[in-house]
Design an enzyme around this catalytic site. Structure first.
Site, PDB file in Angstrom:
ATOM      1  N   HIS A 155      -4.949 -15.512 -13.679  1.00  0.00           N
ATOM      2  CA  HIS A 155      -4.872 -15.565 -15.153  1.00  0.00           C
ATOM      3  C   HIS A 155      -5.626 -14.401 -15.789  1.00  0.00           C
ATOM      4  O   HIS A 155      -6.102 -14.515 -16.924  1.00  0.00           O
ATOM      5  CB  HIS A 155      -5.420 -16.884 -15.706  1.00  0.00           C
ATOM      6  CG  HIS A 155      -4.888 -18.096 -15.000  1.00  0.00           C
ATOM      7  ND1 HIS A 155      -3.755 -18.762 -15.402  1.00  0.00           N
ATOM      8  CD2 HIS A 155      -5.312 -18.722 -13.875  1.00  0.00           C
ATOM      9  CE1 HIS A 155      -3.522 -19.774 -14.587  1.00  0.00           C
ATOM     10  NE2 HIS A 155      -4.448 -19.757 -13.630  1.00  0.00           N
ATOM     11  N   SER A 276      -4.162  13.584 -25.379  1.00  0.00           N
ATOM     12  CA  SER A 276      -3.581  13.178 -26.662  1.00  0.00           C
ATOM     13  C   SER A 276      -3.497  14.394 -27.569  1.00  0.00           C
ATOM     14  O   SER A 276      -4.355  15.279 -27.521  1.00  0.00           O
ATOM     15  CB  SER A 276      -4.471  12.107 -27.291  1.00  0.00           C
ATOM     16  OG  SER A 276      -4.302  12.100 -28.698  1.00  0.00           O
ATOM     17  N   LYS A 282      -9.151  11.744 -25.236  1.00  0.00           N
ATOM     18  CA  LYS A 282      -8.264  10.874 -24.470  1.00  0.00           C
ATOM     19  C   LYS A 282      -7.820  11.445 -23.131  1.00  0.00           C
ATOM     20  O   LYS A 282      -7.579  12.641 -22.994  1.00  0.00           O
ATOM     21  CB  LYS A 282      -7.003  10.554 -25.293  1.00  0.00           C
ATOM     22  CG  LYS A 282      -7.236   9.650 -26.480  1.00  0.00           C
ATOM     23  CD  LYS A 282      -7.774   8.268 -26.129  1.00  0.00           C
ATOM     24  CE  LYS A 282      -6.748   7.384 -25.447  1.00  0.00           C
ATOM     25  NZ  LYS A 282      -5.662   6.983 -26.334  1.00  0.00           N
ATOM     26  N   GLU A 289       2.170   4.285 -16.744  1.00  0.00           N
ATOM     27  CA  GLU A 289       2.895   3.633 -17.854  1.00  0.00           C
ATOM     28  C   GLU A 289       4.390   3.926 -17.779  1.00  0.00           C
ATOM     29  O   GLU A 289       5.228   3.057 -18.037  1.00  0.00           O
ATOM     30  CB  GLU A 289       2.336   4.106 -19.195  1.00  0.00           C
ATOM     31  CG  GLU A 289       0.941   3.578 -19.458  1.00  0.00           C
ATOM     32  CD  GLU A 289       0.302   4.261 -20.651  1.00  0.00           C
ATOM     33  OE1 GLU A 289      -0.151   3.566 -21.550  1.00  0.00           O
ATOM     34  OE2 GLU A 289       0.244   5.496 -20.690  1.00  0.00           O
TER      35      GLU A 289
END
Ligand code: ARG
Length: 457
Positions: A155, A276, A282, A289
């Protein structure tokens, strides 16, 4: 003039030509198409359907066409529809009317099926090799971090500590199933459709076995109608690819979480991350992804082909031309994802301190405390309740299990003694799970051995 133009009195509408053409994507099948044509041609000569001299001319012409395509000189146009028409048209240009004999005893329907079978067989082997490469990387990374302890989750809540190697090896076994699943599907891609003709067979005395032998096919389609209609082998490839992407997507999610500042368990190498355009600080895990995101298109291709096939009457229908783009895109996507993942994992930095702190700072040993009470004679359900109350007390008092004293434990059950204390460290919790397939160091070492064997088989 179209190769099939005889019965037509009008030019094809330009829009229809553009809509109908598959050359933009099926030119990728040129090598399979030409190889298949050569085998067909040799068989026609061997069976006395064309002469040896004609076959030689045709094969020479086909070699030349292949070279033209590979030199980038071949001219493709929507008017010639697909790769099969392009090759045949060029053959006739190069060697004259005798080139028109190549298509004897053949239809584009069995020809395109043959090409696709050859392509899928090639891609199955390429994919299996890349899966193996990623499995090897997982094995090496696991072997190099055999003593690193991290929290295991259910979980997405800390559950029980595990070895980092154990977590990585879980993915190894998923990939083992993927690899063998692809390889098992090879036998069904290995049926040879040529000789089916348009749908019903051919009037010429052909030798299908000879073509199968030359092209390395294990068996023939026994039914010409099945041969030109079947795309099951493409569906299987897409289904196997979908499950593979499911696994890579789950690995992506784990890596994205671990690489976040909140977890800080691993750091992806600069070479496998991007920045970024606005936020200078970043460093984003774009590769992981994108692999997670591209899973969607692979599932989409599977569903698209199933939908194309559903309710399609036998035998060939032009709908079947829709089998190719999704297949090509899927093969490209999985090969790229597998290649990137192997390279990325090789450069992964592991923060063992952060992992250990996350495994230690919590209630990860709660199950072991309950198991301890069970060994002292308490039924498991009661032991569960005792430790549950202990955890609630710790939360109220802002304490963690590893720092408790015996007297604090004994407040909750008189069965606790000094022996319970060493059970509370992450090392002890991991070491206690020595059951086969468990996370104890010895069990993981045995698992590593089994994994190596599985790769060698
Ligand atoms: N381009 C077609 C395809 O990909 C080849 C077969 C065409 N056959 C036909 N009878 N129109 O399916």
């Amino acid at each position: 003039m179209k190769l099939w133009g005889g019965r037509f009195q009008k030019e094809t509408d330009a829009l229809v030509e553009a809509f109908n053409a598959s050359i933009d994507f099926d030119k990728r099948l040129y090598a399979e198409d030409i190889r298949g044509s050569m085998a067909h041609c040799r068989m026609l000569a061997a069976c006395g359907i064309i002469s040896r001299a004609e076959a030689e001319l045709i094969i020479e012409g086909l070699h030349e066409i292949k070279a033209e395509i590979e030199r980038g000189e071949f001219v493709f146009s929507a008017a010639m529809e697909d790769i099969h028409m392009h090759v045949e048209k060029r053959l006739i240009e190069l060697i004259g009317p005798v080139g028109g004999k190549l298509h004897t005893a053949r239809s584009r329907n069995d020809q395109v099926a043959l090409d696709l079978h050859m392509y899928v067989k090639k891609e199955i082997l390429a994919t299996a090799a890349l899966i193996k490469n990623l499995q090897e990387t997982l094995l090496e990374t696991a072997a190099a971090h055999q003593d690193v302890i991290m929290p295991g989750y259910t979980h997405l809540q800390r559950a029980q500590p595990v070895l980092f190697a154990h977590h990585l090896l879980a993915y190894f076994w998923q990939l083992q199933r993927d690899r063998t699943r692809f390889l098992e599907s090879y036998q069904r891609a290995d049926w040879m459709p040529l000789g089916a003709g348009a749908l019903a067979g051919t009037t010429f005395p052909i030798n299908r076995e000879m073509v199968a032998e030359e092209l390395g096919f294990k068996q023939l389609y026994e039914n010409s109608m099945d041969a030109v209609s079947d795309r099951d082998f493409v569906v299987e490839f897409l289904a196997n690819a979908s499950l593979l992407m499911t696994h890579l997507s789950r690995l992506s999610e784990d890596l994205i979480l671990w690489n976040s500042q909140e977890f800080g368990f691993v750091e992806l190498d600069d070479a496998f991350t991007t920045g970024s355009s606005i936020m200078p600080q970043k460093k984003n895990p774009d590769v992981t992804e994108l692999v997670r995101g591209k899973t969607g298109r692979v599932y989409g291709h599977l569903l698209a082909l199933l939908t194309v096939l559903k309710g399609l009457p036998l035998t060939y229908n032009k709908d079947l031309q829709e089998d190719k783009e999704g297949l090509f895109d899927t093969a490209d996507t999985i090969k790229m994802s597998l290649t990137l993942y192997a390279a990325m994992l090789r450069t992964l930095r592991v923060n063992r301190e952060k992992m250990y702190a996350a495994a230690a700072g919590d209630f990860a040993s709660a199950t072991d405390l309950a198991d301890y009470l069970v060994r002292k004679g308490l039924p498991f359900r009661e032991a569960h309740a005792v430790v549950g109350r202990l955890v609630a007390w710790c939360i109220a008092e802002k304490r963690s299990l590893p720092e408790l004293t015996v007297s604090e434990l004994q407040v909750h059950s008189p069965l606790f003694t000094e022996e319970a204390l060493p059970l509370l460290t992450p090392e002890a919790v991991v070491a206690a799970r020595a059951s086969r397939g468990g996370t104890a160091a010895a069990a993981v070492a045995e698992q590593l051995q089994k994994a190596k064997q599985a790769l060698a088989e």
